[in-house]
Design a protein around this motif. Structure first.
Motif, PDB file in Angstrom:
ATOM      1  N   ARG A  38       0.833  -1.200   0.000  1.00  0.00           N
ATOM      2  CA  ARG A  38       0.000   0.000   0.000  1.00  0.00           C
ATOM      3  C   ARG A  38       0.871   1.255   0.000  1.00  0.00           C
ATOM      4  NH1 ARG A  38      -1.342   4.000   2.876  1.00  0.00           N
ATOM      5  NH2 ARG A  38      -0.112   3.297   4.639  1.00  0.00           N
ATOM      6  N   GLY A  39       1.913   1.243   0.802  1.00  0.00           N
ATOM      7  CA  GLY A  39       2.839   2.376   0.817  1.00  0.00           C
ATOM      8  C   GLY A  39       3.548   2.549  -0.521  1.00  0.00           C
ATOM      9  N   GLY A  40       3.892   1.425  -1.170  1.00  0.00           N
ATOM     10  CA  GLY A  40       4.518   1.499  -2.492  1.00  0.00           C
ATOM     11  C   GLY A  40       3.589   2.099  -3.530  1.00  0.00           C
ATOM     12  N   ILE A  41       2.309   1.733  -3.467  1.00  0.00           N
ATOM     13  CA  ILE A  41       1.336   2.306  -4.406  1.00  0.00           C
ATOM     14  C   ILE A  41       1.144   3.789  -4.134  1.00  0.00           C
ATOM     15  CG2 ILE A  41      -1.124   2.287  -5.028  1.00  0.00           C
ATOM     16  CD1 ILE A  41      -1.012  -0.769  -4.791  1.00  0.00           C
ATOM     17  N   ASN A  42       1.078   4.163  -2.859  1.00  0.00           N
ATOM     18  CA  ASN A  42       0.899   5.582  -2.517  1.00  0.00           C
ATOM     19  C   ASN A  42       2.116   6.428  -2.890  1.00  0.00           C
ATOM     20  OD1 ASN A  42      -1.663   5.198  -1.562  1.00  0.00           O
ATOM     21  ND2 ASN A  42      -1.063   5.088   0.587  1.00  0.00           N
ATOM     22  N   ALA A  43       3.283   5.806  -3.026  1.00  0.00           N
ATOM     23  CA  ALA A  43       4.493   6.555  -3.367  1.00  0.00           C
ATOM     24  C   ALA A  43       4.583   6.873  -4.856  1.00  0.00           C
ATOM     25  CB  ALA A  43       5.736   5.770  -2.936  1.00  0.00           C
ATOM     26  N   ILE A  44       3.764   6.236  -5.673  1.00  0.00           N
ATOM     27  CA  ILE A  44       3.804   6.483  -7.117  1.00  0.00           C
ATOM     28  C   ILE A  44       3.283   7.893  -7.384  1.00  0.00           C
ATOM     29  CG2 ILE A  44       2.869   5.785  -9.360  1.00  0.00           C
ATOM     30  CD1 ILE A  44       2.612   2.961  -8.220  1.00  0.00           C
ATOM     31  N   PRO A  45       4.028   8.695  -8.133  1.00  0.00           N
ATOM     32  CA  PRO A  45       3.537  10.036  -8.465  1.00  0.00           C
ATOM     33  C   PRO A  45       2.205   9.963  -9.218  1.00  0.00           C
ATOM     34  CG  PRO A  45       5.854   9.812  -9.052  1.00  0.00           C
ATOM     35  CD  PRO A  45       5.365   8.457  -8.673  1.00  0.00           C
ATOM     36  N   LYS A  46       1.258  10.800  -8.818  1.00  0.00           N
ATOM     37  CA  LYS A  46      -0.083  10.767  -9.419  1.00  0.00           C
ATOM     38  C   LYS A  46      -0.039  11.068 -10.916  1.00  0.00           C
ATOM     39  CE  LYS A  46      -1.912   9.857  -5.516  1.00  0.00           C
ATOM     40  NZ  LYS A  46      -1.863   8.467  -5.187  1.00  0.00           N
ATOM     41  N   GLY A  47       0.956  11.837 -11.332  1.00  0.00           N
ATOM     42  CA  GLY A  47       1.088  12.167 -12.752  1.00  0.00           C
ATOM     43  C   GLY A  47       1.318  10.942 -13.615  1.00  0.00           C
ATOM     44  N   GLN A  48       1.992   9.926 -13.075  1.00  0.00           N
ATOM     45  CA  GLN A  48       2.232   8.692 -13.829  1.00  0.00           C
ATOM     46  C   GLN A  48       0.911   7.986 -14.149  1.00  0.00           C
ATOM     47  OE1 GLN A  48       5.139   7.335 -14.857  1.00  0.00           O
ATOM     48  NE2 GLN A  48       6.490   8.850 -13.946  1.00  0.00           N
ATOM     49  N   ILE A  49       0.048   7.900 -13.146  1.00  0.00           N
ATOM     50  CA  ILE A  49      -1.242   7.232 -13.323  1.00  0.00           C
ATOM     51  C   ILE A  49      -2.145   8.053 -14.251  1.00  0.00           C
ATOM     52  CG2 ILE A  49      -3.262   6.320 -12.112  1.00  0.00           C
ATOM     53  CD1 ILE A  49      -0.608   4.873 -11.474  1.00  0.00           C
ATOM     54  N   GLU A  50      -2.142   9.373 -14.054  1.00  0.00           N
ATOM     55  CA  GLU A  50      -2.954  10.240 -14.910  1.00  0.00           C
ATOM     56  C   GLU A  50      -2.512  10.156 -16.368  1.00  0.00           C
ATOM     57  OE1 GLU A  50      -2.703  14.129 -13.228  1.00  0.00           O
ATOM     58  OE2 GLU A  50      -3.780  13.547 -11.418  1.00  0.00           O
ATOM     59  N   ALA A  51      -1.209  10.119 -16.591  1.00  0.00           N
ATOM     60  CA  ALA A  51      -0.703  10.019 -17.963  1.00  0.00           C
ATOM     61  C   ALA A  51      -1.106   8.692 -18.603  1.00  0.00           C
ATOM     62  CB  ALA A  51       0.818  10.166 -17.961  1.00  0.00           C
ATOM     63  N   ALA A  52      -1.054   7.602 -17.824  1.00  0.00           N
ATOM     64  CA  ALA A  52      -1.445   6.296 -18.361  1.00  0.00           C
ATOM     65  C   ALA A  52      -2.934   6.272 -18.683  1.00  0.00           C
ATOM     66  CB  ALA A  52      -1.100   5.196 -17.363  1.00  0.00           C
ATOM     67  N   ARG A  53      -3.739   6.890 -17.829  1.00  0.00           N
ATOM     68  CA  ARG A  53      -5.185   6.949 -18.108  1.00  0.00           C
ATOM     69  C   ARG A  53      -5.459   7.832 -19.326  1.00  0.00           C
ATOM     70  NH1 ARG A  53      -6.600   7.181 -12.008  1.00  0.00           N
ATOM     71  NH2 ARG A  53      -6.966   4.986 -11.622  1.00  0.00           N
ATOM     72  N   ALA A  54      -4.743   8.939 -19.441  1.00  0.00           N
ATOM     73  CA  ALA A  54      -4.933   9.821 -20.597  1.00  0.00           C
ATOM     74  C   ALA A  54      -4.512   9.124 -21.884  1.00  0.00           C
ATOM     75  CB  ALA A  54      -4.123  11.109 -20.408  1.00  0.00           C
ATOM     76  N   TYR A  55      -3.563   8.241 -21.778  1.00  0.00           N
ATOM     77  CA  TYR A  55      -3.111   7.484 -22.943  1.00  0.00           C
ATOM     78  C   TYR A  55      -4.132   6.425 -23.342  1.00  0.00           C
ATOM     79  CZ  TYR A  55       0.282   5.287 -26.035  1.00  0.00           C
ATOM     80  OH  TYR A  55       0.929   4.787 -27.127  1.00  0.00           O
ATOM     81  N   GLY A  56      -5.069   6.101 -22.445  1.00  0.00           N
ATOM     82  CA  GLY A  56      -6.135   5.163 -22.757  1.00  0.00           C
ATOM     83  C   GLY A  56      -5.863   3.738 -22.337  1.00  0.00           C
ATOM     84  N   LEU A  57      -4.958   3.526 -21.393  1.00  0.00           N
ATOM     85  CA  LEU A  57      -4.668   2.161 -20.939  1.00  0.00           C
ATOM     86  C   LEU A  57      -5.834   1.620 -20.118  1.00  0.00           C
ATOM     87  CD1 LEU A  57      -0.939   2.411 -19.803  1.00  0.00           C
ATOM     88  CD2 LEU A  57      -1.834   1.549 -21.949  1.00  0.00           C
ATOM     89  N   SER A  58      -6.109   0.329 -20.281  1.00  0.00           N
ATOM     90  CA  SER A  58      -7.151  -0.311 -19.473  1.00  0.00           C
ATOM     91  C   SER A  58      -6.646  -0.470 -18.040  1.00  0.00           C
ATOM     92  CB  SER A  58      -7.505  -1.674 -20.059  1.00  0.00           C
ATOM     93  OG  SER A  58      -6.420  -2.567 -19.900  1.00  0.00           O
TER      94      SER A  58
END
Length: 153
Positions: A38-58
Motif C-alpha cells: 500500500r505504501g509502495g502504491i501511494n508513493a507512485i507520483p499521481k502524474g504517472q497514473i494520470e498520464a497512463a489513463r490519458a493514454y487510454g490504458l485499461s
C-alpha cells in the motif's frame, strides 16, 4: 486456551503445530506485506497514473505496465526487510512444537550433548538462506531501478 474451552464445556482443544504456526506467521506478515505494498502504491507520483489513463490504458494494463513496476521499485527495500524478518521468525515456531531448523538442532544437541555443533549448523543454515535472499533482493533492486538515476544526497 484450554481453560476457556473447559469453561465452555468443550474439553481439551488441540491444534496442529504446523497449521497454527503457518496461520500466525501468515496473518502477521500478510498484514506487514499488505501495508508495504500500500505504501509502495501511494508513493507512485499521481502524474504517472494520470498520464497512463490519458493514454487510454485499461485498468489491467495500467496496473501491469505502470503501477506494478513502480510500486515494486518503491516497496522493494521494505519487502526485502519483511522477508528477512519472516525468514528469521520461522525459528520461533519451534516453541509451539513444530520441528524446524532450530527445533531439530535443539533435539540433536540434547541427545548428543554437543550444542555448539548443532546450533552452529542451524546458524550456518540461516546464514546461507539470508545470503541467498540478499543476492536475489539485490538483483531485483537492480532490475527495478533500470532507467532511474541514483539520487545523490
Amino acid at each position: 486456551m484450554n481453560y476457556f474451552a473447559s469453561q465452555l464445556g468443550w474439553g481439551r482443544v488441540e491444534f496442529n503445530p504446523f497449521i497454527t504456526g503457518t496461520m500466525i506467521i501468515g496473518l502477521m506478515f500478510g498484514a506487514y506485506m499488505a501495508e508495504t505494498l500500500r505504501g509502495g502504491i501511494n508513493a507512485i507520483p499521481k502524474g504517472q497514473i494520470e498520464a497512463a489513463r490519458a493514454y487510454g490504458l485499461s485498468g489491467f494494463t495500467l496496473f501491469w505496465r505502470i503501477t506494478r513496476p513502480l510500486m515494486l521499485r518503491y516497496a522493494l527495500p521494505s519487502l526485502g526487510n519483511n522477508w528477512l524478518v519472516l525468514l528469521k521468525t520461522t525459528a520461533l515456531v519451534s516453541l509451539i512444537g513444530l520441528h524446524d531448523l532450530v527445533g531439530l538442532a535443539n533435539l540433536a544437541a540434547k541427545s548428543k550433548h554437543a550444542p555448539f555443533l548443532f546450533y552452529s549448523a542451524a546458524a550456518l543454515g540461516f546464514l546461507i538462506l539470508t545470503t541467498l535472499s540478499l543476492l536475489v533482493l539485490n538483483w531485483l533492486k537492480r532490475r527495478y531501478s533500470l532507467g532511474f538515476a541514483p539520487r545523490s544526497m
